[in-house]
Design a protein around this motif. Structure first.
Motif, PDB file in Angstrom:
ATOM      1  N   VAL A  55       0.740  -1.196   0.073  1.00 21.96           N
ATOM      2  CA  VAL A  55       0.117   0.090   0.003  1.00 21.96           C
ATOM      3  C   VAL A  55       0.824   1.296  -0.067  1.00 21.96           C
ATOM      4  O   VAL A  55       0.497   2.413  -0.295  1.00 21.96           O
ATOM      5  N   ASN A  56       2.060   1.209   0.305  1.00 23.80           N
ATOM      6  CA  ASN A  56       3.096   2.258   0.253  1.00 23.80           C
ATOM      7  C   ASN A  56       3.911   2.432  -0.910  1.00 23.80           C
ATOM      8  O   ASN A  56       4.874   3.339  -0.761  1.00 23.80           O
ATOM      9  N   GLY A  57       3.643   1.611  -1.686  1.00 28.65           N
ATOM     10  CA  GLY A  57       4.323   1.520  -2.952  1.00 28.65           C
ATOM     11  C   GLY A  57       5.938   1.298  -2.653  1.00 28.65           C
ATOM     12  O   GLY A  57       6.900   1.853  -3.457  1.00 28.65           O
ATOM     13  N   SER A  58       6.195   0.678  -1.809  1.00 29.37           N
ATOM     14  CA  SER A  58       7.878   0.557  -1.319  1.00 29.37           C
ATOM     15  C   SER A  58       8.434  -0.529  -2.777  1.00 29.37           C
ATOM     16  O   SER A  58       8.050  -1.390  -3.164  1.00 29.37           O
ATOM     17  N   GLN A  59       9.655  -0.035  -2.989  1.00 28.28           N
ATOM     18  CA  GLN A  59      10.152  -0.887  -4.218  1.00 28.28           C
ATOM     19  C   GLN A  59      11.201  -2.009  -3.468  1.00 28.28           C
ATOM     20  O   GLN A  59      11.840  -2.781  -4.110  1.00 28.28           O
TER      21      GLN A  59
ATOM     22  N   LEU B 140      10.122  -5.033  11.652  1.00 26.26           N
ATOM     23  CA  LEU B 140      10.479  -5.604  10.289  1.00 26.26           C
ATOM     24  C   LEU B 140      10.364  -4.508   9.331  1.00 26.26           C
ATOM     25  O   LEU B 140      11.100  -3.861   8.220  1.00 26.26           O
ATOM     26  N   TYR B 141       9.243  -3.606   9.497  1.00 21.44           N
ATOM     27  CA  TYR B 141       9.008  -2.384   8.399  1.00 21.44           C
ATOM     28  C   TYR B 141      10.136  -1.409   8.765  1.00 21.44           C
ATOM     29  O   TYR B 141      10.562  -0.808   7.688  1.00 21.44           O
TER      30      TYR B 141
ATOM     31  N   GLN C  81      12.868   0.043   5.822  1.00 22.70           N
ATOM     32  CA  GLN C  81      13.094   1.455   5.320  1.00 22.70           C
ATOM     33  C   GLN C  81      14.435   1.925   5.285  1.00 22.70           C
ATOM     34  O   GLN C  81      14.726   2.933   4.883  1.00 22.70           O
ATOM     35  N   GLN C  82      15.533   1.129   6.067  1.00 25.56           N
ATOM     36  CA  GLN C  82      16.879   1.558   6.116  1.00 25.56           C
ATOM     37  C   GLN C  82      17.469   1.549   4.565  1.00 25.56           C
ATOM     38  O   GLN C  82      17.111   0.593   4.006  1.00 25.56           O
ATOM     39  N   SER C  83      18.373   2.465   4.574  1.00 26.27           N
ATOM     40  CA  SER C  83      19.128   2.579   3.407  1.00 26.27           C
ATOM     41  C   SER C  83      20.248   1.567   3.776  1.00 26.27           C
ATOM     42  O   SER C  83      20.401   0.929   4.392  1.00 26.27           O
TER      43      SER C  83
ATOM     44  N   VAL D 170      20.832  14.910  13.903  1.00 28.03           N
ATOM     45  CA  VAL D 170      19.951  14.004  13.660  1.00 28.03           C
ATOM     46  C   VAL D 170      19.133  13.382  14.617  1.00 28.03           C
ATOM     47  O   VAL D 170      19.873  12.949  15.852  1.00 28.03           O
ATOM     48  N   LEU D 171      17.872  13.107  14.626  1.00 21.92           N
ATOM     49  CA  LEU D 171      17.088  12.556  15.535  1.00 21.92           C
ATOM     50  C   LEU D 171      16.701  11.190  15.134  1.00 21.92           C
ATOM     51  O   LEU D 171      16.490  11.071  13.988  1.00 21.92           O
ATOM     52  N   ARG D 172      16.477  10.149  16.509  1.00 19.47           N
ATOM     53  CA  ARG D 172      15.930   8.829  15.887  1.00 19.47           C
ATOM     54  C   ARG D 172      14.268   9.054  16.212  1.00 19.47           C
ATOM     55  O   ARG D 172      13.927   9.153  17.482  1.00 19.47           O
ATOM     56  N   PHE D 173      13.513   8.583  15.243  1.00 16.25           N
ATOM     57  CA  PHE D 173      12.115   8.567  15.495  1.00 16.25           C
ATOM     58  C   PHE D 173      11.855   7.307  15.446  1.00 16.25           C
ATOM     59  O   PHE D 173      12.209   6.327  15.071  1.00 16.25           O
ATOM     60  N   CYS D 174      10.420   6.842  15.482  1.00 14.30           N
ATOM     61  CA  CYS D 174       9.695   5.616  15.404  1.00 14.30           C
ATOM     62  C   CYS D 174       9.241   5.060  14.250  1.00 14.30           C
ATOM     63  O   CYS D 174       8.540   6.039  13.465  1.00 14.30           O
ATOM     64  N   ALA D 175       9.391   4.137  13.696  1.00 10.83           N
ATOM     65  CA  ALA D 175       8.840   3.537  12.281  1.00 10.83           C
ATOM     66  C   ALA D 175       7.606   2.950  12.834  1.00 10.83           C
ATOM     67  O   ALA D 175       6.531   2.775  11.847  1.00 10.83           O
ATOM     68  N   GLY D 176       7.443   2.691  14.070  1.00 12.84           N
ATOM     69  CA  GLY D 176       6.177   1.809  14.440  1.00 12.84           C
ATOM     70  C   GLY D 176       5.474   2.709  15.633  1.00 12.84           C
ATOM     71  O   GLY D 176       6.288   3.865  16.297  1.00 12.84           O
ATOM     72  N   TYR D 177       4.810   2.194  16.539  1.00 14.15           N
ATOM     73  CA  TYR D 177       4.260   2.622  17.932  1.00 14.15           C
ATOM     74  C   TYR D 177       5.182   2.309  18.896  1.00 14.15           C
ATOM     75  O   TYR D 177       5.349   1.156  19.393  1.00 14.15           O
ATOM     76  N   GLY D 178       6.299   3.351  19.349  1.00 14.22           N
ATOM     77  CA  GLY D 178       7.257   3.087  20.206  1.00 14.22           C
ATOM     78  C   GLY D 178       8.255   2.071  20.156  1.00 14.22           C
ATOM     79  O   GLY D 178       8.849   1.549  20.567  1.00 14.22           O
ATOM     80  N   VAL D 179       8.534   2.042  18.593  1.00 10.79           N
ATOM     81  CA  VAL D 179       9.649   1.106  18.130  1.00 10.79           C
ATOM     82  C   VAL D 179      10.783   1.717  17.413  1.00 10.79           C
ATOM     83  O   VAL D 179      10.677   2.761  16.583  1.00 10.79           O
ATOM     84  N   PRO D 180      11.962   1.569  17.801  1.00 15.18           N
ATOM     85  CA  PRO D 180      13.186   2.153  17.273  1.00 15.18           C
ATOM     86  C   PRO D 180      13.326   2.101  15.338  1.00 15.18           C
ATOM     87  O   PRO D 180      12.754   0.901  15.003  1.00 15.18           O
ATOM     88  N   GLY D 181      13.516   3.113  14.974  1.00 15.70           N
ATOM     89  CA  GLY D 181      13.389   3.172  13.509  1.00 15.70           C
ATOM     90  C   GLY D 181      14.804   3.730  12.912  1.00 15.70           C
ATOM     91  O   GLY D 181      15.469   4.257  13.599  1.00 15.70           O
ATOM     92  N   PRO D 182      14.495   4.060  11.621  1.00 19.92           N
ATOM     93  CA  PRO D 182      15.569   4.667  10.857  1.00 19.92           C
ATOM     94  C   PRO D 182      15.797   6.157  11.228  1.00 19.92           C
ATOM     95  O   PRO D 182      14.939   6.619  12.024  1.00 19.92           O
TER      96      PRO D 182
END
Length: 684
Positions: free
Chosen positions: A336-340, A552-553, A557-559, A631-643
């Protein structure tokens, strides 16, 4: 005597150490422990360290060099037992450290089984039913081990101080007999997973929250393992020193086996050059994927991530159920997010099969045919190009390939046409209709269609470099993957995520595994080092699945650069899992056993750094890594470490959008946010 850290090794009759793995097959955690810690134990004890196990001819041919015993007492012991109808072999195990091994052929003494089972009943009130072959083999092996130890002590010219280290209930009978026969042996018993705990978790019970409430005798009887449970519990209570492989197993053992242990941990150190090895191994996996998905290779392999889960085929205990559910949700999110990004997930779990799947073998044959065709055309093209340049002319591209070349390539392309989806399973399953992995895949609709961004490959067999399908060994396969996923509900230690760590591969574990708890204790921010800890103890199953999906998501998203940085950080943890660090727990156990068995000759004071529970509950060795400036680290999910993403404009506070909008806290602005997408930042 107070040990400064390791025992001084004296003449052989004084301080020999024997270690019993108990099991037979060279797979699983116990085998891994003994194999990987052999080097540091051999360095500590020298020629006084021996391993003892059952004789399996197929394994001996490839892993053991049979030799004559160099020590007179051992030689006389083996000769004496062989003269009385036993079959005892001596050799060197061909691994790092090259320890001595004594192998006992349990089948050659099966004629004594009834007599020994009678003795076990009369001395310990443990009865073993005739139909349980594994328990019968444990009785035979235990009596042979005790016989060998008693004979060895008798053959020594002076009083020996012997240490016997027994692993798991399969070796427990030997320990019980050492105590009932009053042999002068200091004993250690290590459990890698309690019998009852494994059975209870496989039965879908709320295990960890009800540990104190189980009627252990009734539960063991209901599962027809009461005799095995009695053997395990008797060994635990007979031993001088009782250890477990992790703190979470220690809590389990305290309730189920009714004795509180210390800790024994273990793993091995990493090999370096892991980034280059990752690239090489990934190329081998990519070749397999090219063949497996022929005709449907409409995704970019340079943007493909390889996930895997491996281990014993315990569908719920190993977390395969929650992993498949999370993969289905991940597939939806990527679409749904058109990820490659495409995710190819491997399930490496041995199951009952009769052969390779014909379609899977055909895929590798088609890939090889295409490769041969491309090479043949390349050779002809190169020859014509060379001849054209020799005469000083630029090549005429219209004449470089003739009609025969195009015909050959068209035939190769037609061979790649496929009217069905790529197979999910690489083998023909004997229980296809009832297999839990395949049934869950059918329910979730993960059929490897072109629209799916998550592909699934179930390989129900251990990996081997001689396989005609996927010719890589397990270590090479792990190095080629991007993420190991082990969301286990029951995992006393967790060697699979530990193996990932020492190879520099990020992994997902849980707070119900010994490895996950160990990492949480020693690392301030495990996710920053590529160790994602899934909460399966204090969350409902659906909440844990949501958290796993966000892990997983977030990883997807990481490069490429971020994944390389994370692998570098993961590899730094290898020293934490080195036997030079973890072996001290086993050293402490041996010293303590000597002090308990021979109090007149040895005393023991635990060094401050190895004493159990000396460290405060949250006193990590590895601090959280420093983030890059601005650089700040935000969450890719609800309370989850992300890129990592760029910070928002100054003066605007942000909050990460939940992975699933319906999980937003009631009454929050996120709940009413219009059309929330994955990982945007909403101003509050």
């Amino acid at each position: 005597w107070k040990p400064p850290g390791s025992l001084p090794v004296g003449p052989l009759p004084r301080l020999p150490t024997w270690e019993w793995p108990g099991g037979g097959a060279p797979v699983g955690g116990i085998y891994t422990v003994l194999q990987t810690k052999a080097k540091i134990t051999s360095d500590e004890w020298g020629e006084n360290y021996f391993l003892m196990g059952p004789y399996l001819e197929q394994n001996v041919r490839t892993q053991v060099e049979l030799i004559d015993p160099p020590h007179p007492a051992v030689r006389r012991t083996i000769d004496s037992m062989n003269a009385k109808g036993c079959k005892v072999y001596f050799g060197r195990w061909l691994i790092e450290g090259g320890p001595y091994v004594v192998l006992l052929d349990v089948g050659a003494t099966a004629w004594s089984l009834d007599r020994w089972k009678t003795e076990l009943w009369e001395s310990c009130a443990i009865g073993v039913p005739w139909y349980d072959r594994e328990a019968n083999d444990a009785v035979l092996f235990g009596f042979l081990a005790a016989w060998f130890l008693g004979e060895f002590v008798a053959q020594c010219e002076e009083k020996p101080f012997v240490i016997g280290h027994f692993h798991e209930w399969l070796a427990g009978v030997g320990l019980i007999l050492c105590r009932t026969r009053k042999l002068p042996v200091a004993t250690i018993f290590t459990t890698h997973a309690t019998l009852l705990g494994r059975y209870l978790c496989a039965g879908s019970v709320d295990f960890y929250n009800n540990l104190h409430a189980f009627n252990v005798d009734k539960e063991a009887g209901d599962r027809q393992i009461y005799h095995r449970y009695c053997m395990e519990r008797a060994a635990v209570h007979c031993t001088h020193v009782f250890t477990t492989v992790s703190q979470i197993t220690a809590v389990e053992a305290e309730h189920l086996l009714k004795r509180k242990p210390g800790e024994g941990l273990g793993k091995f150190s990493a090999m370096h050059e892991f980034q280059n090895l990752h690239a090489q191994s990934k190329a081998h996996i990519q070749e397999f994927v090219r063949g497996h998905f022929y005709g449907h290779l409409d995704f970019n392999l340079d943007k493909t991530l390889f996930f895997f889960i491996a281990g014993r085929y315990e569908f719920s205990n190993k977390g395969a159920d929650i992993f498949l559910e999370a993969l289905a949700r991940l597939n939806y999110l990527l679409r749904v997010n058109g990820s490659q990004v495409t995710v190819v997930t491997f399930f490496i779990m041995p199951a009952r099969t009769n052969n390779f799947n014909v379609e899977s073998l055909k895929g590798q044959a088609v890939r090889k045919q295409l490769w041969d065709t491309a090479n043949a055309v390349k050779e002809k093209f190169g020859k014509k190009l060379y001849e054209s340049l020799l005469v000083g002319n630029l090549p005429d591209m219209n004449k470089m390939l003739d009609k025969e070349d195009f015909t050959m390539m068209k035939r190769a392309i037609f061979a790649t046409q496929r009217h069905s989806f790529p197979p999910v399973c690489t083998h023909n399953m004997l229980d296809d209709s009832t297999d839990p992995v395949l049934n869950t895949i059918r329910r979730l609709g993960l059929f490897n269609s072109s629209a799916d961004r998550v592909k699934v490959i179930f390989h129900p067999e251990f990996l081997s470099s001689t396989s005609p399908l996927l010719p890589v060994d397990y270590e090479e396969f792990v190095r080629g993957c991007h993420l190991g996923v082990f969301p286990s509900y029951y995992e006393p230690w967790g060697y699979t995520p530990a193996e990932c760590t020492v190879m520099g591969i990020p992994s997902i574990s849980t707070n119900l595994s010994g490895f996950g708890c160990f990492m949480e204790e020693h690392i301030a921010d495990p996710s920053a080092y590529g160790i994602y800890i899934l909460d399966r103890r204090f969350r409902a199953l659906d909440d844990s699945c949501t958290q796993l999906t966000s892990f997983l998501y977030s990883f997807c998203q990481q490069s490429r650069r971020q994944r390389i940085i994370q692998r570098n950080r993961t590899e730094r943890l290898s020293d934490l899992l080195d036997w030079k660090y973890l072996g001290r727990y086993y050293m402490s156990a041996r010293h303590l056993a000597l002090a308990k068995a021979f109090p007149d000759n040895f005393t023991y004071e635990p060094p401050e750094e190895t004493a159990v529970s000396v460290r405060p509950p949250r006193s990590p060795i590895y601090p959280a890594p420093t983030l890059p400036p601005r650089v700040l680290r935000f969450c890719a999910g609800y309370g989850v470490p992300g890129p990592y993403i760029s910070p928002p404009p100054r003066g605007i506070r942000v909050y990460p959008a939940p992975l699933f909008p319906h999980l937003a806290p009631k009454g929050s602005l996120l709940e009413s946010a219009p059309n929330p997408q994955i990982n945007p930042c909403y101003p509050l």
